[in-house]
Design a protein around this motif. Structure first.
Motif, PDB file in Angstrom:
ATOM      1  N   TYR A   1      67.782  65.498  10.841  1.00 49.28           N
ATOM      2  CA  TYR A   1      68.151  64.095  10.626  1.00 49.28           C
ATOM      3  C   TYR A   1      69.768  64.038  10.944  1.00 49.28           C
ATOM      4  O   TYR A   1      70.570  65.195  10.717  1.00 49.28           O
ATOM      5  CB  TYR A   1      68.144  63.550   9.181  1.00 49.28           C
TER       6      TYR A   1
ATOM      7  N   LEU B   1      73.286  62.949  10.690  1.00 52.53           N
ATOM      8  CA  LEU B   1      74.019  62.491   9.540  1.00 52.53           C
ATOM      9  C   LEU B   1      75.087  61.606   9.885  1.00 52.53           C
ATOM     10  O   LEU B   1      75.819  60.885   9.154  1.00 52.53           O
ATOM     11  CB  LEU B   1      74.472  63.612   8.701  1.00 52.53           C
TER      12      LEU B   1
ATOM     13  N   THR C   1      74.018  56.711   9.355  1.00 52.18           N
ATOM     14  CA  THR C   1      73.668  56.826   8.178  1.00 52.18           C
ATOM     15  C   THR C   1      73.689  55.265   7.604  1.00 52.18           C
ATOM     16  O   THR C   1      73.035  54.895   6.553  1.00 52.18           O
ATOM     17  CB  THR C   1      74.317  57.673   7.301  1.00 52.18           C
TER      18      THR C   1
ATOM     19  N   PRO D   1      72.121  53.534   2.736  1.00 49.33           N
ATOM     20  CA  PRO D   1      70.885  54.113   3.155  1.00 49.33           C
ATOM     21  C   PRO D   1      69.723  54.222   2.282  1.00 49.33           C
ATOM     22  O   PRO D   1      69.951  54.606   1.033  1.00 49.33           O
ATOM     23  CB  PRO D   1      71.097  55.502   3.646  1.00 49.33           C
TER      24      PRO D   1
ATOM     25  N   LEU E   1      73.873  63.595   2.363  1.00 56.35           N
ATOM     26  CA  LEU E   1      74.562  62.398   1.993  1.00 56.35           C
ATOM     27  C   LEU E   1      75.540  62.199   1.052  1.00 56.35           C
ATOM     28  O   LEU E   1      76.840  61.721   1.439  1.00 56.35           O
ATOM     29  CB  LEU E   1      73.755  61.293   2.036  1.00 56.35           C
TER      30      LEU E   1
ATOM     31  N   PRO F   1      72.450  57.203  -1.565  1.00 57.06           N
ATOM     32  CA  PRO F   1      71.296  56.652  -1.059  1.00 57.06           C
ATOM     33  C   PRO F   1      70.706  56.201  -2.092  1.00 57.06           C
ATOM     34  O   PRO F   1      70.674  56.731  -3.380  1.00 57.06           O
ATOM     35  CB  PRO F   1      70.906  57.827  -0.209  1.00 57.06           C
TER      36      PRO F   1
ATOM     37  N   TYR G   1      70.126  51.076   6.560  1.00 57.07           N
ATOM     38  CA  TYR G   1      69.487  52.073   7.365  1.00 57.07           C
ATOM     39  C   TYR G   1      68.400  52.763   6.566  1.00 57.07           C
ATOM     40  O   TYR G   1      68.550  52.826   5.282  1.00 57.07           O
ATOM     41  CB  TYR G   1      70.794  53.196   7.688  1.00 57.07           C
TER      42      TYR G   1
ATOM     43  N   PHE H   1      65.960  56.361   6.456  1.00 54.02           N
ATOM     44  CA  PHE H   1      65.374  57.766   6.716  1.00 54.02           C
ATOM     45  C   PHE H   1      63.978  57.812   5.955  1.00 54.02           C
ATOM     46  O   PHE H   1      63.559  57.297   4.859  1.00 54.02           O
ATOM     47  CB  PHE H   1      66.194  58.693   5.917  1.00 54.02           C
TER      48      PHE H   1
END
Length: 243
Positions: free
Chosen positions: A93, A95, A98, A102, A121, A128, A179, A181
């Motif tokens: 990923y 970073l 972000t 996130p 993060l 997150p 965002y 992930f």
């Protein structure tokens, strides 16, 4: 890089799900959350790709699900045995993208890389929210580990036996984020893609022959041409995905 690592522990943490702790010089190989190790299992020609869950203090944590003869054989490895690993493969990923809020979404075997991502993060000062998806309560793992990091971890189960009834998208629906992930089976990634109107990065699962780009067996089409999931992936950015 190929390394010979020593098994420190290999234990079940949910039905058919094992946590494998490997000691050796591989920790520094991990450059980004979302990368994977490709393990050689005695008696099997092809290696088994497994995402990195954690890497610190000289120890790498891999979590895998027993889905066939190879991973079943891997589950029988015991403390002190050694395993050959091609370390820290794939791109992981990014970073640098972000957002401020996130949302991390992991489904089943896609949960482990979210743990290392959450830690990365937090180290950057970004907190997150994590959504973990499973079929049923008995399959839930790592909720407490995420909470121990200080992040909110929301569980969704398809049968409603724990947390939110439904899928990760159902648990994410009332949340505020800018965002995404994600890591999990492709139907889940498609659903996350359709749900979110912000940028994101998605980690894809593919059958792999070599794991380092030579065989081309895991190639997929993107808006910029074909990419190998084992090298240019497994993480693809939302704007480059073709379903």
């Amino acid at each position: 890089m190929e390394r010979i690592l020593t098994v420190a522990a290999n234990e079940p943490i949910a039905p058919g799900v094992f946590r494998l702790l490997l000691d050796g010089a591989a920790v520094d190989d991990v450059r980004a959350p979302g990368q994977f190790f490709n393990l050689s299992v005695d008696g099997f020609y092809l290696r088994r790709p497994i995402s990195v869950c954690d890497a610190e203090n000289g120890r790498v944590t891999l979590i895998y699900k027993v889905v066939g003869a190879g991973t079943r054989a891997l589950s029988e490895y015991r403390r002190g045995q050694t395993v050959s690993a091609l370390t820290a493969l794939g791109n992981g990923y990014d970073l640098n993208e972000t957002g401020e809020r996130p949302l991390l979404l992991g489904g089943g075997a896609g949960v482990p890389p979210m743990y290392l991502l959450a830690k990365a993060l937090l180290a950057r000062g970004v907190r997150p929210t994590v959504v973990l998806g499973f079929n049923t309560a008995s399959e839930v793992f790592y909720k407490e580990e995420f909470e121990a990091l200080g992040v909110e971890a929301i569980v969704a189960t398809a049968d409603g036996s724990a947390g939110v009834r439904g899928f990760v998208t159902d648990a994410a629906a009332p949340l505020s984020y800018d965002y995404t992930f994600a890591c999990g089976p492709e139907p889940m990634l498609k659903a996350v893609y359709a749900m979110s109107d912000c940028g994101g990065q998605y980690s894809f699962e593919r059958r792999m022959g070599c794991g380092f780009g030579a065989c081309m067996g895991c190639s997929c089409r993107t808006v910029t041409g074909h990419k190998r999931i084992c090298v240019e992936g497994p993480v693809l950015k939302k704007e480059e995905i073709l379903w």
